[in-house]
Scaffold this motif. Structure first.
Motif, PDB file in Angstrom:
ATOM      1  N   SER A   1       0.894  -1.219  -0.151  1.00  0.00           N
ATOM      2  CA  SER A   1      -0.027   0.014   0.057  1.00  0.00           C
ATOM      3  C   SER A   1       0.932   1.241   0.064  1.00  0.00           C
ATOM      4  O   SER A   1       0.412   2.265  -0.373  1.00  0.00           O
ATOM      5  CB  SER A   1      -0.779   0.117   1.377  1.00  0.00           C
TER       6      SER A   1
ATOM      7  N   ASP B   1      -5.603 -11.730   9.745  1.00  0.00           N
ATOM      8  CA  ASP B   1      -7.057 -11.594  10.650  1.00  0.00           C
ATOM      9  C   ASP B   1      -6.789 -10.167  11.303  1.00  0.00           C
ATOM     10  O   ASP B   1      -7.771 -10.296  12.281  1.00  0.00           O
ATOM     11  CB  ASP B   1      -7.152 -12.706  11.429  1.00  0.00           C
TER      12      ASP B   1
ATOM     13  N   GLU C   1      -8.096  -6.514  12.446  1.00  0.00           N
ATOM     14  CA  GLU C   1      -9.138  -5.553  12.490  1.00  0.00           C
ATOM     15  C   GLU C   1      -9.011  -4.538  11.499  1.00  0.00           C
ATOM     16  O   GLU C   1      -9.840  -4.004  11.015  1.00  0.00           O
ATOM     17  CB  GLU C   1      -9.669  -5.196  13.815  1.00  0.00           C
TER      18      GLU C   1
ATOM     19  N   MET D   1      -5.436  -6.102   3.801  1.00  0.00           N
ATOM     20  CA  MET D   1      -5.262  -6.152   2.219  1.00  0.00           C
ATOM     21  C   MET D   1      -3.614  -6.197   1.894  1.00  0.00           C
ATOM     22  O   MET D   1      -3.409  -6.831   1.010  1.00  0.00           O
ATOM     23  CB  MET D   1      -5.991  -5.028   1.839  1.00  0.00           C
TER      24      MET D   1
ATOM     25  N   SER E   1      -8.023 -16.156  16.188  1.00  0.00           N
ATOM     26  CA  SER E   1      -8.875 -16.378  14.840  1.00  0.00           C
ATOM     27  C   SER E   1      -7.727 -16.592  13.329  1.00  0.00           C
ATOM     28  O   SER E   1      -7.054 -15.673  13.526  1.00  0.00           O
ATOM     29  CB  SER E   1      -9.904 -15.151  14.689  1.00  0.00           C
TER      30      SER E   1
ATOM     31  N   ALA F   1      -9.100 -17.597  10.199  1.00  0.00           N
ATOM     32  CA  ALA F   1      -9.999 -18.095   9.168  1.00  0.00           C
ATOM     33  C   ALA F   1      -9.573 -17.244   7.823  1.00  0.00           C
ATOM     34  O   ALA F   1      -9.505 -18.016   6.553  1.00  0.00           O
ATOM     35  CB  ALA F   1     -11.527 -17.814   9.250  1.00  0.00           C
ATOM     36  N   ASN F   2      -9.478 -15.979   8.013  1.00  0.00           N
ATOM     37  CA  ASN F   2      -9.022 -15.199   6.654  1.00  0.00           C
ATOM     38  C   ASN F   2      -7.550 -15.632   6.414  1.00  0.00           C
ATOM     39  O   ASN F   2      -7.376 -15.960   4.968  1.00  0.00           O
ATOM     40  CB  ASN F   2      -9.133 -13.488   6.714  1.00  0.00           C
TER      41      ASN F   2
ATOM     42  N   ALA G   1      -6.333 -18.575   6.759  1.00  0.00           N
ATOM     43  CA  ALA G   1      -6.443 -19.986   6.304  1.00  0.00           C
ATOM     44  C   ALA G   1      -7.124 -19.842   4.610  1.00  0.00           C
ATOM     45  O   ALA G   1      -6.820 -20.816   3.880  1.00  0.00           O
ATOM     46  CB  ALA G   1      -7.190 -20.993   7.127  1.00  0.00           C
ATOM     47  N   ARG G   2      -7.943 -18.988   4.616  1.00  0.00           N
ATOM     48  CA  ARG G   2      -8.716 -18.995   3.269  1.00  0.00           C
ATOM     49  C   ARG G   2      -7.654 -18.533   2.148  1.00  0.00           C
ATOM     50  O   ARG G   2      -7.663 -19.177   1.356  1.00  0.00           O
ATOM     51  CB  ARG G   2      -9.692 -17.990   3.386  1.00  0.00           C
TER      52      ARG G   2
END
Lengths: 654, 654
Positions: free
Chosen positions: A55, A92, A94, A100, A130, A132-133, A135-136
């Motif tokens: 970025s 993950d 916040e 990104m 957490s 999940a993102n 891992a995705r």
């Protein structure tokens, strides 16, 4: 230089040790320093400048994030460098901007590593509870087409329930994080673990879980080392046990350079007196500047010492290396005829026949008192194969001074040929009568005092010993003896990520509903085993059935933490005669016996067990007109499907 | 006589009511009494003598357990008899003899029922908390080849946590028993529920779960009826609500005789005054003995009354009967061109265009003050289709007295043909310019004040409205208005056994990773829905992205008990302009609108949620160069696999 080679181990048993390095634009210098000076086998190094943030870049600018791929040859990249992804990556968070940036960087770094032909990359540990993102995103990469290994870095941490109370939010068990990550990624076979070994370790039960996981590398931080009396680094007893555990659990037959590694990480934490011999040895090298000893070399030396101190594998274990965690279909000796090579292998298992001989001797002494020693005992070997039990029986007779008349019953006509030649060769013609017939259908001319058989499979009854001996029982005297007189199967819940993945790779239901013979290795045994089915011979009861049903409850020790059950190990223990046992149940296995590996019953969906919630398992032995099969299921904490309904996937032919 | 026919309902909406009978060797008499005298549609009757026990029989004896199959014709067996298996059957008894007898009898009775062509059999309720052996045996039957339906009888019982404490062993929730049984049987489609309605009912939330299950029959015991002022049986308000709930939830379009039934069970529990009219009506029948009124007839009459009292379905609902729980692939209007019939259907949805007209009117009034009413507003309908939004815009202009210049942009050349003819027919040539072009690539001659579109799918952005409007935004004035100005998708966890089974029937991964448009019917909504992704138009921010990620936590009400999540319903709500909304999210759905059914995201493995343990769900909207797709997963209580990685199974083409 691999750890094993130093000690003159065979190459197949050696281990590799790497070192974690900071980002360095000058990769050749980095390799030279760590490999040539430091004697490490490889470096774990960042491939991109850690200050890079997508970025912050202007659009379409060239990415000045890494050195050129030309600085090393492809084979150097591939054999000496494990990529280390930027540790700031936090998918993950916040903070959406950071998330990104993390996703972009993760994908760019992996693409760059692929371009370099690096064999493996270490992914930074998830930052919070957490993942999940993260891992995705990793899963998207894994589902893509490249072959690179991804090792998720996980700190080996578990707080005790006692410290915190079970509901405390500060409870941490890094295994759960790993478990969640790999479930999200569907147990992908290219995803494994780089386990960070810290200075304090959780309980042994909780450590044990990792031996059933795909740990690719153990990273030992220099902080985790203690200091010995001479100022050198060393590890606590518990750390030693863990590291030698990993040395053992790694799949030695499969060792490739980029597999099953130890990595030393961190800054030197010990100030070590420069040994005078070292100085002397280097003195001849006057031309160069005083050669630098690698600051982490003492840690490598200590790990090498740990490895060299281990006992070399016994010959039988070395022979079995190739079978570790290799799934085999169980034999079907009733339906199929065994081949010569199979007989050959089993006949070499002398311990087994020693036990049989002991059992037969005891039975003969019980059967025929000393004052009637001249009486002839009728002994039938049912399933005589190429004759090893005939020989054991004759040796028992000789040992006890008893007289035998032997019938050797064998259904395999090929084995009968060998049996005839053996009897002739040994001159047993007067004692041994060979019967070429299936014991279930043989019309015996007289009844036997003793029936001896070796019809047991890894799970005891799974090669249909009960059905065969029901047939043989017809020609056993009412007070006759069966050797074995009984046998019991056992099961034990396992963490076995590798076996699960191997079963899954077939992509069909049938393989998930099949039991496999396997030399269990990269597994965690989560509880002691429990007995399942018992068969006793002879059994003259009228409502006799060979169907069985057993419900079992396993409690995983509370300090283990949560654990994944991928399936069940199966074993047997047989009572040959009175106190003479034979078996492979781990707590009472007959030593030095190699005829049986364990059996493995997989679960279609692995079951996660939380502390304090028991695992309820049901096993059935079902009998049809032409086959026998097992069905199994988990009923608690949640119900699984019933596996192998009607023997649709796996059965043993009658 | 079916309940509906009495009230002149259409046959497709009628319901059948049966009666549970004792074993009777004389089946013709049993049928005659219950069907002819009693007006019931069928009987639930034991097919074998309940005193039969296999273990008490002598071997090879003829089984004198049932009447001959000849007593009824196959069609009578099939349409008027539901088999009831012996209620003593207990496959999970500790008593092995009883267990073996139960297994034998279960299989014999099913075989006999099959022989009789009976369409369904009711299995007795599991006797204890454990049902694994029962399920194994039933599963073996289900995995066999016959087509008979098996209905597991389950008493509708749930004790409150408050009564017992969560850990009490006396806590009973019969739904958990059912859940365990069906998991063991792999959600087999021939296994459903016969639910025993008792006199006391658990909480409404807990009852709600059953509406997502495959309840084939509700059995109401006469004990469950109250007595009204005139001595007749009636049901409590809560019972009434439950029964009418079942009337509604049953899949009316699919009603076959042996599906979705009410059964009256038990002995008459009310002494009813014999009505004099009844006596009078029967008087002419002097020849026969005084005809008997069926003792359970008042209960049937009451159930019929409940059914007849229900409001008939509105026309739109009746039109949609055939779509209930029918899985459809979502439209891909960007990649494919819609067909005339599709336009036709959507254009008939007048409520939608009324809302659009209201929104456009408001926007026009805001845009053009009364004192400048003669100014011309440039309005572009992007995705004009066959013109309904052009018409709505013109009507808004007329209503508000504002002047419009309209561009109707449409990429489907077939629709453009119709659009031209409409404009000519209506004489709109001066106002409307037709542009045959994809809005993403159109080079507009001027900028618009208002852009109006109807590009929303059931899940809002799933037909790529964001990507299309990004294109249209190029020709919107900086202060211009997009109608809709924003839209949000919603999801909601569902119990949906039927949908799950329909997805599963395809036997591949892809169908489990696809979202379906579906008229949700036989489902239980376990919590309120929650918002997922929001898009706002126009959006001029520089780092704009149409990727989205949302983590959601759902708490199921604690009095629900455990519940099964088979997947998620998806909805949308759109803000057309200011307070003018349009949407299908159940709590705020626009009434009388039929253009959108909900969307259904399945889970590959259903997740069982226990009370107090939240459901954590992650949804992603991912964008590639040629497609947009969703990924989704469950992260708590246990992690699922990430569904649809890289859009491998389901995507929307750009």
């Amino acid at each position: 230089m691999p750890l094993g080679e130093k000690a003159g181990f065979e190459k197949s048993q050696s281990r590799y040790c790497g070192v974690e390095a900071e980002f360095n634009d000058d990769m050749p210098q980095l390799l030279n320093f760590n490999l040539s000076t430091g004697s490490f086998d490889f470096v774990v190094a960042p491939l991109m400048n850690p200050s890079y943030r997508p970025s912050l870049l202007e659009k379409d600018g060239v990415l000045p994030f890494a050195a050129s791929d030309l600085v090393l040859s492809p084979s150097q990249w591939s054999s000496h460098v494990v990529g280390k992804l930027s540790s700031w990556i936090d998918l993950d968070s916040e903070d959406e901007a950071l998330r990104m940036d993390s996703e972009t960087t993760l994908k760019q770094e992996i693409a760059w590593a692929n371009h370099l032909s690096v064999q493996a990359c270490i992914l930074p540990p998830p930052k919070g509870a957490s993942c999940a993102n993260y891992a995705r995103c990793v899963n998207q990469i894994l589902q893509g087409s490249n072959n690179m290994q991804l090792w998720l870095r996980i700190p080996l941490v578990k707080t005790d329930d006692d410290d915190m109370g079970a509901n405390s939010t500060s409870f941490i068990d890094s295994w759960e994080l790993w478990n969640s990550f790999r479930l999200l990624c569907e147990h992908h076979s290219q995803l494994s673990i780089a386990l960070d070994i810290l200075s304090s370790l959780p309980s042994l039960n909780s450590l044990g879980r990792w031996f059933g996981e795909t740990v690719a590398a153990a990273i030992i931080n220099t902080d985790s080392f203690l200091t010995n009396g001479r100022g050198y680094p060393c590890l606590s007893k518990r750390h030693q046990k863990l590291i030698t555990g990993f040395f053992k659990s790694f799949n030695t037959d499969m060792v490739k350079l980029m597999d099953d590694l130890i990595v030393i990480s961190g800054k030197p934490a010990h100030s070590i007196p420069r040994p005078s011999s070292d100085l002397a040895a280097n003195n001849f090298d006057n031309n160069s500047e005083s050669p630098q000893r690698h600051p982490l070399r003492p840690y490598l030396d200590y790990v090498g010492f740990l490895f060299q101190r281990m006992d070399p594998l016994p010959e039988q274990e070395r022979f079995e290396l190739g079978y570790r965690d290799f799934l085999q279909s169980p034999l079907q000796p009733l339906m199929d005829n065994l081949e010569a090579q199979t007989y050959e292998t089993f006949e070499r298992d002398s311990m087994k026949y020693i036990q049989y001989q002991r059992a037969i001797s005891k039975a003969l002494l019980d059967r025929v008192p000393d004052d009637k020693a001249s009486a002839t005992t009728v002994l039938m070997v049912v399933g005589a194969g190429r004759g090893p039990l005939v020989r054991a029986s004759l040796q028992a007779a000789e040992e006890t001074g008893r007289k035998l008349k032997i019938y050797a019953v064998e259904k395999n006509p090929n084995a009968v040929v060998t049996l005839h030649s053996l009897v002739k060769l040994e001159g047993w013609e007067d004692i041994v009568t060979i019967i070429s017939c299936d014991m279930r259908f043989w019309d015996a001319p007289e009844k036997a005092d003793i029936v001896v058989s070796e019809l047991l499979g890894s799970f005891g009854d799974n090669e249909l010993s009960p059905e065969c001996l029901d047939g043989a029982q017809r020609f056993l005297k009412q007070d006759g003896i069966s050797i074995p007189s009984s046998y019991t199967s056992f099961i034990q819940p396992l963490t076995a990520a590798k076996l699960y993945n191997d079963v899954k790779s077939h992509k069909d239901l049938a393989h998930f509903e099949t039991a496999y013979v396997v030399k269990l290795h990269n597994i965690a045994r989560l509880t002691p085993s429990q007995p399942v089915f018992t068969f006793t011979h002879p059994d003259y009861s009228t409502k006799k059935s060979n169907q069985r049903y057993k419900k079992l409850q396993f409690e995983i020790p509370s300090d283990t933490g949560s654990a994944m059950v991928h399936g069940f190990a199966g074993y047997f223990d047989a009572e040959l005669y009175k106190d003479v046992h034979l078996g492979i149940e781990p707590s009472m296995a007959t030593p030095n016996m190699f005829s049986w590996f364990a059996i493995f019953f997989p679960l279609r969906t692995p079951v996660c067990i939380k502390p304090g919630s028991p695992l309820e398992v049901h096993f059935w032995r079902c009998c049809g007109s032409s086959k026998v099969w097992y069905e199994w299921c988990v009923a608690s904490p949640n119900s699984s499907a019933i596996h192998n309904s009607n023997g649709r996937s796996y059965w043993v032919g009658l």
